[in-house]
Design an enzyme around this catalytic site. Sequence first.
Site, PDB file in Angstrom:
ATOM      1  N   ASP A 161       2.202  -2.510  10.884  1.00 38.67           N
ATOM      2  CA  ASP A 161       2.669  -1.274  11.498  1.00 38.67           C
ATOM      3  C   ASP A 161       1.610  -0.252  11.150  1.00 38.67           C
ATOM      4  O   ASP A 161       0.723  -0.413  10.704  1.00 38.67           O
ATOM      5  CB  ASP A 161       3.887  -0.745  10.520  1.00 38.67           C
ATOM      6  CG  ASP A 161       5.211  -1.332  10.843  1.00 38.67           C
ATOM      7  OD1 ASP A 161       5.150  -1.800  11.937  1.00 38.67           O
ATOM      8  OD2 ASP A 161       6.112  -1.115  10.220  1.00 38.67           O
TER       9      ASP A 161
ATOM     10  N   MET B 149       9.321  11.442   6.691  1.00 38.55           N
ATOM     11  CA  MET B 149       9.476  11.852   8.035  1.00 38.55           C
ATOM     12  C   MET B 149      10.127  13.205   8.450  1.00 38.55           C
ATOM     13  O   MET B 149      11.087  13.486   9.443  1.00 38.55           O
ATOM     14  CB  MET B 149      10.450  10.660   9.021  1.00 38.55           C
ATOM     15  CG  MET B 149       9.751   9.174   8.599  1.00 38.55           C
ATOM     16  SD  MET B 149      10.788   8.092   9.401  1.00 38.55           S
ATOM     17  CE  MET B 149      12.008   7.847   8.244  1.00 38.55           C
TER      18      MET B 149
ATOM     19  N   THR C  92       6.503   2.516  -2.535  1.00 41.03           N
ATOM     20  CA  THR C  92       6.911   3.266  -1.487  1.00 41.03           C
ATOM     21  C   THR C  92       6.326   4.907  -1.627  1.00 41.03           C
ATOM     22  O   THR C  92       6.179   5.125  -2.845  1.00 41.03           O
ATOM     23  CB  THR C  92       8.621   3.603  -1.532  1.00 41.03           C
ATOM     24  OG1 THR C  92       8.792   4.627  -0.586  1.00 41.03           O
ATOM     25  CG2 THR C  92       9.219   4.180  -3.024  1.00 41.03           C
TER      26      THR C  92
ATOM     27  N   GLY D 171       4.348  -0.280   5.869  1.00 40.88           N
ATOM     28  CA  GLY D 171       3.704   0.862   5.135  1.00 40.88           C
ATOM     29  C   GLY D 171       4.954   0.859   4.014  1.00 40.88           C
ATOM     30  O   GLY D 171       6.146   0.840   4.281  1.00 40.88           O
ATOM     31  N   GLY D 172       4.321   1.275   2.716  1.00 41.26           N
ATOM     32  CA  GLY D 172       5.202   1.273   1.555  1.00 41.26           C
ATOM     33  C   GLY D 172       6.035   0.255   1.189  1.00 41.26           C
ATOM     34  O   GLY D 172       5.727  -0.679   0.991  1.00 41.26           O
TER      35      GLY D 172
ATOM     36  N   PRO E  90       1.605   2.484  -0.057  1.00 38.05           N
ATOM     37  CA  PRO E  90       1.635   4.014   0.741  1.00 38.05           C
ATOM     38  C   PRO E  90      -0.006   4.124   1.183  1.00 38.05           C
ATOM     39  O   PRO E  90      -0.121   5.265   2.060  1.00 38.05           O
ATOM     40  CB  PRO E  90       1.894   4.920  -0.468  1.00 38.05           C
ATOM     41  CG  PRO E  90       1.311   4.421  -1.491  1.00 38.05           C
ATOM     42  CD  PRO E  90       1.404   2.857  -1.251  1.00 38.05           C
TER      43      PRO E  90
ATOM     44  N   LYS F 183       4.425   2.222  15.645  1.00 34.25           N
ATOM     45  CA  LYS F 183       5.066   3.366  16.769  1.00 34.25           C
ATOM     46  C   LYS F 183       4.462   4.790  16.379  1.00 34.25           C
ATOM     47  O   LYS F 183       4.395   5.120  15.255  1.00 34.25           O
ATOM     48  CB  LYS F 183       6.502   3.451  16.654  1.00 34.25           C
ATOM     49  CG  LYS F 183       7.268   2.216  16.755  1.00 34.25           C
ATOM     50  CD  LYS F 183       8.714   2.487  16.708  1.00 34.25           C
ATOM     51  CE  LYS F 183       9.497   1.012  16.686  1.00 34.25           C
ATOM     52  NZ  LYS F 183       9.471   0.095  15.452  1.00 34.25           N
TER      53      LYS F 183
HETATM   54  N1  SAH Z   1       8.420   2.303   4.262  1.00 35.32           N
HETATM   55  C1  SAH Z   1       7.864   3.535   4.091  1.00 35.32           C
HETATM   56  C2  SAH Z   1       8.032   4.689   4.606  1.00 35.32           C
HETATM   57  C3  SAH Z   1       8.167   4.596   6.113  1.00 35.32           C
HETATM   58  S1  SAH Z   1       8.677   6.250   6.845  1.00 35.32           S
HETATM   59  C4  SAH Z   1       7.555   3.643   2.463  1.00 35.32           C
HETATM   60  O1  SAH Z   1       8.533   3.066   1.945  1.00 35.32           O
HETATM   61  O2  SAH Z   1       6.684   4.746   2.119  1.00 35.32           O
HETATM   62  C5  SAH Z   1       7.128   6.927   7.380  1.00 35.32           C
HETATM   63  C6  SAH Z   1       7.059   8.092   6.586  1.00 35.32           C
HETATM   64  O3  SAH Z   1       6.525   7.988   4.998  1.00 35.32           O
HETATM   65  C7  SAH Z   1       6.190   9.278   6.965  1.00 35.32           C
HETATM   66  O4  SAH Z   1       6.536   9.844   8.031  1.00 35.32           O
HETATM   67  C8  SAH Z   1       5.885   9.921   5.642  1.00 35.32           C
HETATM   68  O5  SAH Z   1       7.033  10.905   5.481  1.00 35.32           O
HETATM   69  C9  SAH Z   1       5.655   9.014   4.596  1.00 35.32           C
HETATM   70  N2  SAH Z   1       4.452   8.435   4.200  1.00 35.32           N
HETATM   71  C10 SAH Z   1       4.069   6.943   4.265  1.00 35.32           C
HETATM   72  N3  SAH Z   1       2.759   7.214   3.955  1.00 35.32           N
HETATM   73  C11 SAH Z   1       2.657   8.287   3.643  1.00 35.32           C
HETATM   74  C12 SAH Z   1       1.326   8.820   2.917  1.00 35.32           C
HETATM   75  N4  SAH Z   1       0.164   8.067   2.524  1.00 35.32           N
HETATM   76  N5  SAH Z   1       1.276  10.177   2.474  1.00 35.32           N
HETATM   77  C13 SAH Z   1       2.481  10.946   2.840  1.00 35.32           C
HETATM   78  N6  SAH Z   1       3.689  10.602   3.164  1.00 35.32           N
HETATM   79  C14 SAH Z   1       3.348   9.272   3.639  1.00 35.32           C
END
Ligand code: SAH
Length: 260
Positions: free
Chosen positions: A32, A167, A115, A85-86, A9, A54
């Site tokens: 990403d 999101m 995540t 991410g995540g 994250p 994006k």
């Molecule tokens: N695959 C990612 C999510 C992708 S969608 C995962 O598993 O975390 C992207 C969304 O994830 C963002 O719009 C937000 O809602 C959340 N997000 C990702 N990183 C974040 C962070 N550091 N702090 C808060 N929300 C985060």
Amino acid sequence: MVFLIGAGPGDPGLMTLKGRECLEAADIVFYDRLVSPDILRWVRPGVEQIYVGKEPNRPGTRQSDIIEQLLEHARAGRTVARLKGGDPFVFGRGGEEAEALAAHGIPFEIIPGVTSAVAVPAYAGIPLTHRGVASGFHVVQGHESVDSPAVDWPALAKSRQTIVILMGLANLPDIVGRLRGAGMSLDIPVAVVRWGTTPRQQSLLGTLGDIEARVKDAQLHPPATIIIGEVVRFAKTLSWFGPRRTDVTKAQDGIPTSSV
Ligand code: SAH
């Protein structure tokens, strides 16, 4: 070979050991928007790093182009790292990329990531489940889009379990309206956490009745995770991360106020 790697994250320490090993083995890296730059330090010197993120409300690299590039480099015999991410399979379109690789007979591995749906609440001091308070949690996306099935908000409102929304910030008024319309109490605590797990982490605490106004006042922008449910009350005592934690512990009795 393509590794679909979850980068976690934000806090680079939350990347898995296996993810880091695969990244270090890569001949080319696609990453990403929400991948921490600190993680890219583990890429071998001289290895090309290609940004395919994006931006919100702006056209980014088309998904079909990303897939084309992954296929092209894998066919050329390179070890490709695709960093997301995540976790790659949580709203990261990782499933689509894996489908394309499978369809073209390219070997791949999925390296799960921590995540944000779980890590961001943890860094804000919010246990997603708690005995006697919440027996489960839902993770949903908050931006309606034609290519993903709609969320059943009334069912979530009635579930009495924690709701985690990714999101969802731009759509907060609509989400709040739907939950209220389905009978959810205005007193239910809500947290909005921006840039969770990073030094820029900012959390805002309120209720279903006032969170919209608080977000507006604080001018909070994405990326943010929204957490709704009684467990949010724990943030008052369990908040542990970041320079601002004293603001939270100083909050009034009852539902904590803003911790921005
Ligand atoms: N695959 C990612 C999510 C992708 S969608 C995962 O598993 O975390 C992207 C969304 O994830 C963002 O719009 C937000 O809602 C959340 N997000 C990702 N990183 C974040 C962070 N550091 N702090 C808060 N929300 C985060």
